[in-house]
Design a protein around this motif. Structure first.
Motif, PDB file in Angstrom:
ATOM      1  N   THR A  70     -15.210  -2.353  -8.327  1.00 39.39           N
ATOM      2  CA  THR A  70     -14.427  -2.907  -7.225  1.00 39.39           C
ATOM      3  C   THR A  70     -15.386  -3.380  -6.145  1.00 39.39           C
ATOM      4  O   THR A  70     -16.422  -2.778  -5.911  1.00 39.39           O
ATOM      5  CB  THR A  70     -13.458  -1.871  -6.602  1.00 39.39           C
ATOM      6  OG1 THR A  70     -14.254  -0.890  -5.931  1.00 39.39           O
ATOM      7  CG2 THR A  70     -12.596  -1.198  -7.635  1.00 39.39           C
ATOM      8  N   GLU A  71     -15.051  -4.485  -5.542  1.00 38.51           N
ATOM      9  CA  GLU A  71     -15.852  -5.013  -4.427  1.00 38.51           C
ATOM     10  C   GLU A  71     -14.905  -5.228  -3.270  1.00 38.51           C
ATOM     11  O   GLU A  71     -13.973  -6.029  -3.367  1.00 38.51           O
ATOM     12  CB  GLU A  71     -16.475  -6.363  -4.805  1.00 38.51           C
ATOM     13  CG  GLU A  71     -17.548  -6.289  -5.849  1.00 38.51           C
ATOM     14  CD  GLU A  71     -18.002  -7.684  -6.246  1.00 38.51           C
ATOM     15  OE1 GLU A  71     -19.170  -7.992  -5.991  1.00 38.51           O
ATOM     16  OE2 GLU A  71     -17.185  -8.454  -6.772  1.00 38.51           O
ATOM     17  N   ARG A  72     -15.152  -4.557  -2.171  1.00 37.88           N
ATOM     18  CA  ARG A  72     -14.262  -4.728  -1.015  1.00 37.88           C
ATOM     19  C   ARG A  72     -14.876  -5.754  -0.080  1.00 37.88           C
ATOM     20  O   ARG A  72     -15.936  -5.546   0.487  1.00 37.88           O
ATOM     21  CB  ARG A  72     -14.084  -3.387  -0.297  1.00 37.88           C
ATOM     22  CG  ARG A  72     -13.638  -2.287  -1.257  1.00 37.88           C
ATOM     23  CD  ARG A  72     -13.034  -1.136  -0.526  1.00 37.88           C
ATOM     24  NE  ARG A  72     -11.763  -1.510   0.079  1.00 37.88           N
ATOM     25  CZ  ARG A  72     -11.162  -0.770   1.021  1.00 37.88           C
ATOM     26  NH1 ARG A  72     -11.726   0.340   1.449  1.00 37.88           N
ATOM     27  NH2 ARG A  72     -10.015  -1.141   1.509  1.00 37.88           N
ATOM     28  N   ILE A  87      -6.793   0.499  -2.787  1.00 33.44           N
ATOM     29  CA  ILE A  87      -7.969   1.314  -3.094  1.00 33.44           C
ATOM     30  C   ILE A  87      -7.863   1.783  -4.536  1.00 33.44           C
ATOM     31  O   ILE A  87      -6.813   2.256  -4.968  1.00 33.44           O
ATOM     32  CB  ILE A  87      -8.071   2.526  -2.148  1.00 33.44           C
ATOM     33  CG1 ILE A  87      -8.322   2.011  -0.727  1.00 33.44           C
ATOM     34  CG2 ILE A  87      -9.188   3.468  -2.592  1.00 33.44           C
ATOM     35  CD1 ILE A  87      -8.348   3.093   0.309  1.00 33.44           C
ATOM     36  N   GLU A 122      -6.479  -6.280   0.802  1.00 34.27           N
ATOM     37  CA  GLU A 122      -7.645  -5.541   1.288  1.00 34.27           C
ATOM     38  C   GLU A 122      -7.455  -4.031   1.284  1.00 34.27           C
ATOM     39  O   GLU A 122      -8.406  -3.274   1.122  1.00 34.27           O
ATOM     40  CB  GLU A 122      -8.052  -6.026   2.685  1.00 34.27           C
ATOM     41  CG  GLU A 122      -7.158  -5.581   3.823  1.00 34.27           C
ATOM     42  CD  GLU A 122      -6.019  -6.557   4.064  1.00 34.27           C
ATOM     43  OE1 GLU A 122      -5.582  -6.627   5.214  1.00 34.27           O
ATOM     44  OE2 GLU A 122      -5.576  -7.254   3.125  1.00 34.27           O
ATOM     45  N   ASP A 123      -6.188  -3.589   1.429  1.00 33.31           N
ATOM     46  CA  ASP A 123      -6.031  -2.141   1.556  1.00 33.31           C
ATOM     47  C   ASP A 123      -5.775  -1.417   0.233  1.00 33.31           C
ATOM     48  O   ASP A 123      -5.578  -0.222   0.204  1.00 33.31           O
ATOM     49  CB  ASP A 123      -4.949  -1.809   2.579  1.00 33.31           C
ATOM     50  CG  ASP A 123      -3.808  -2.782   2.494  1.00 33.31           C
ATOM     51  OD1 ASP A 123      -3.425  -3.335   3.542  1.00 33.31           O
ATOM     52  OD2 ASP A 123      -3.332  -3.040   1.360  1.00 33.31           O
ATOM     53  N   GLU A 133     -10.123  -9.164   1.111  1.00 30.35           N
ATOM     54  CA  GLU A 133      -9.515  -8.838  -0.180  1.00 30.35           C
ATOM     55  C   GLU A 133     -10.440  -7.894  -0.935  1.00 30.35           C
ATOM     56  O   GLU A 133     -11.592  -7.700  -0.548  1.00 30.35           O
ATOM     57  CB  GLU A 133      -9.232 -10.104  -0.990  1.00 30.35           C
ATOM     58  CG  GLU A 133     -10.474 -10.937  -1.202  1.00 30.35           C
ATOM     59  CD  GLU A 133     -10.207 -12.263  -1.913  1.00 30.35           C
ATOM     60  OE1 GLU A 133      -9.038 -12.601  -2.136  1.00 30.35           O
ATOM     61  OE2 GLU A 133     -11.180 -12.937  -2.233  1.00 30.35           O
ATOM     62  N   THR A 134      -9.893  -7.326  -1.991  1.00 27.78           N
ATOM     63  CA  THR A 134     -10.698  -6.453  -2.834  1.00 27.78           C
ATOM     64  C   THR A 134     -10.734  -7.057  -4.221  1.00 27.78           C
ATOM     65  O   THR A 134      -9.686  -7.383  -4.791  1.00 27.78           O
ATOM     66  CB  THR A 134     -10.078  -5.048  -2.885  1.00 27.78           C
ATOM     67  OG1 THR A 134     -10.058  -4.530  -1.555  1.00 27.78           O
ATOM     68  CG2 THR A 134     -10.900  -4.126  -3.772  1.00 27.78           C
TER      69      THR A 134
END
Ligand SMILES: Nc1ncnc2c1ncn2[C@@H]1O[C@H](COP(=O)(O)OP(=O)(O)OP(=O)(O)O)[C@@H](O)[C@H]1O
Ligand SMILES: [Mg+2]
Lengths: 355, 293
Positions: A305-307, A333, A330-331, A311-312
């Motif tokens: 995962t790349e935050r 997880i 973005e939120d 966006e993620t």
């Protein structure tokens, strides 16, 4: 101001054909961007319009005139280079005035034009400097200034911003956009940068291996890519492609599936026959994690995962080993190694015949 | 990074200076010998050559050799002739050779590669092999000058100038230099409306200071110092004679070495002045081009 028409344009270097019959119509005042992978012939095409490369075959028209044999100086064009190419032995003022000086324009008129260009580009305070005393962004401004004072009918840009850092690139990109609105000139712009292409262009030309793959507005290319190449090239991160099998054909739509994908009904871009293999394209932005893991359409394991803040980006490995990239809110997880189930709207997918 | 040992550093400096001084001496001593000898009577001069006295202003020192040299030969005329031939040849050569190199580098034309190869191949032909055919040729060529029309170029300035204008070495120097100029500068000038002439005059030549200086130095030294065989065979009249042919005046029956040295000292002065002048231009032009990316 002028239209530019490329008709079956070809270019060979020795025995190697690098431009293989290109047809493009550029309207007066349009901002056209050429994109494509490195070595596909973007610069060559631009240099052919400029007159810096001979045309092997086909015709090039500027403002209705065939200009194949016309010298660059008589084509009414101006060009901005990636390396700026400002003259080191002249001051900024002399650089900007270059085209006017050699045209023998009277000094008063020339000075006025140079000042006007400097004002547009906000570089009045730099006029008496030497190029070696300028930053990269300032140099590129000088190069653009040298282009605009000539009131060219067509502006040509070959990756003008690629030597600048990210922040400056964004500033200059906006400036070029503003410039186009102010001057309402025809502009042809070569870039590697998706964002430049999407934001500046009225029309994007996607080139691959010396051929046009698709021409259209940025949104056209984004939402209706005509082929696999354009689908994969436009958009960032790139579109995901799943290998699928066509199960059944209906009226205008087909049903496709694969071991990690439950059957869905989509409208194909290419015509495909039942039983054939095909590529299903889904943009990472259109994938969402399904609330109920058993109801999703794609099932896999999170690998990375790349935050990015806005966006993620999540890399998901399917059971059959294919990777899918999803751009999630973005939120969201996620744990690496966790099982996810992704869902998407079949209407936003693209189905291409397998190559 | 290794730490610099100060003692070692001093030693290195000392070695460096010793080497530099030795090299400088190799170049300066002959000049010193020439000037010192020009101040001595021939007999003393010859005796002194066996000792270090040869480099010192000792013994019977006077300017007598200079007076005698001026009596024997029209030195001013010879220097003038050589300077005139040199300045005109070098100027035309730089102009023509840079234009040729410009064409070889930037223009596209059929057979360019072949012609450049042939041009460069002429570098290996020694002048002696073409001297006689060239003599036969120039003796039959027509010329229209201030004195009107005449056949044959012998006994003139132009016979000493024209055959030397085009030269492969100068073309080669310019071609090498032009190739290294950023091509975009030429292209930028062309799309900004410049004709090929304007590209040459306003972009390429102003950026060519270093190669112009190099070409000028090499060509001038050749034209001023080394023009002997050709003028010897094409110029019989004293009024067109250059300095190296003039040296022959001092080698009749008995060689007046003191006068020879005085003559040589005199004709060296313009070379030194020219060299010192161009050296500054040379450095300045390198500093001002500084093409940065
Ligand atoms: N002068 C040349 N001689 C021979 N081949 C050339 C010449 N110029 C370009 N090419 C070839 O033509 C092809 C297209 O080159 P071009 O510079 O137009 O690519 P590009 O799309 O601008 O690439 P990039 O994005 O890397 O700038 C390349 O394969 C290149 O090797
Ligand atoms: Mg390119």
């Amino acid at each position: 101001m002028a239209d530019v028409a490329l008709k079956d344009l070809r270019k060979s270097f020795g025995d190697v054909e690098v431009i293989k019959g290109v047809d493009i119509d550029i309207q007066d005042g349009e901002f056209v961007v050429f994109v494509g992978p490195s070595g596909c012939g973007k610069s060559t095409l631009l240099r052919m319009i400029a007159g810096l490369e001979d045309i092997t075959a086909g015709t090039l028209e500027i403002d209705g005139q065939v200009v194949n044999e016309v010298q660059p100086k008589d084509r009414g064009i101006a060009m901005v280079f990636q390396t700026y190419a400002i003259f080191p032995h002249m001051t900024v003022r002399e650089n900007v005035a270059f085209g006017l000086t050699i045209a023998g324009m009277p000094k008063a008129e020339k000075d006025a034009k140079v000042l006007e260009a400097a004002r547009i580009l906000q570089m009045e305070h730099l006029l008496d400097r030497r190029p070696s005393q300028l930053s990269g962004g300032q140099r590129q401004r000088v190069a653009i200034g040298r282009a605009i004072v000539r009131d060219p009918t067509v502006f040509l840009f070959d990756e003008p911003l690629s030597n600048l850092d990210a922040a400056l690139r964004m500033d200059m990109r906006m400036e070029i956009g503003k410039l186009h609105n102010q001057l309402t000139a025809t502009m042809v712009y070569v870039t590697h940068d998706q964002v430049e292409a999407m934001t500046l262009a009225d029309k994007i030309v996607v080139l691959e291996d010396g051929q046009v793959r698709q021409i259209g507005t940025p949104m056209d290319l984004y939402h209706h890519p005509a082929n696999l190449f354009v689908a994969g090239f436009i958009g960032s991160p790139s579109m995901n492609f799943l290998d699928v099998t066509v199960d059944a054909k209906h009226d205008g739509t087909v049903t496709v599936s694969n071991p990690s994908l439950d059957p869905i009904e989509v409208t194909p871009t290419d015509s495909v026959a039942p039983g054939a293999r095909a590529k299903l394209g889904i943009r990472p932005q259109y994938l969402t994690p399904s609330a109920d893991p058993t109801k999703g359409k794609l099932h896999g394991t999170i690998e990375l995962t790349e935050r990015l803040g806005t966006e993620t980006i999540v890399d998901v490995a399917m059971a059959d080993g294919t990777k899918v990239i999803a751009a999630l809110s973005e939120d969201a997880i996620f744990e690496i190694g966790a099982e996810v189930s992704l869902t998407f709207d079949p209407a936003k997918t693209h189905l291409f015949a397998a190559p | 990074m290794a730490v610099i040992d100060p003692a070692n550093h001093g030693l290195r400096l000392a070695t460096r200076y010793t080497v530099l001084i030795l090299i400088a001496a190799i170049f300066v001593l002959p000049l010193l010998f020439m000037v010192m000898s020009s101040l001595k009577p021939t007999e003393q001069l010859l005796n002194d050559t066996s000792s270090l006295r040869a480099f010192l202003p000792v013994g019977d020192i006077s300017l007598q050799n200079y007076y005698d040299a001026f009596d024997r030969a029209p030195i001013g005329l010879f220097v003038f002739n050589s300077l005139l031939v040199t300045v005109v040849t070098v100027s035309l050569s730089l102009l023509l050779c840079s234009l040729a190199a410009f064409s070889f580098t930037f223009l596209k034309w059929r057979g360019k590669g072949l012609i450049l190869s042939i041009t460069l191949a002429t570098l290996i032909i020694p002048f002696e092999t073409i001297a006689i055919p060239l003599l036969l040729l120039v003796s039959k060529l027509p010329w229209i000058g201030l004195e009107g029309f005449r056949i044959g170029w012998l006994n003139s300035y132009h016979v000493q100038i024209v055959p030397w204008i085009a030269d492969a070495l100068t073309i080669f120097l310019f071609v090498q230099y032009f190739k290294d100029l950023p091509e975009e500068l030429v292209e930028a000038a062309r799309v900004a409306g410049a004709s090929w002439w304007q590209v040459y005059l306003r972009v390429v030549m102003p950026l060519s200071g270093p190669v112009i200086a190099t070409g000028a130095i090499l060509k001038s030294l050749k034209m001023y110092n080394e023009q002997y065989l050709w003028p010897l065979i094409v110029v019989q009249q004293e009024s067109y004679r250059p300095i190296m042919v003039g040296l022959g005046y001092f080698f009749q029956l008995q060689v007046a070495w003191g006068e020879v040295m005085a003559y040589l000292s005199l004709i060296t002065v313009p070379v030194l002045v020219f060299y010192l002048m161009l050296q500054r231009a040379f450095i300045a032009s390198i500093a001002s081009t500084g093409v940065k990316g």
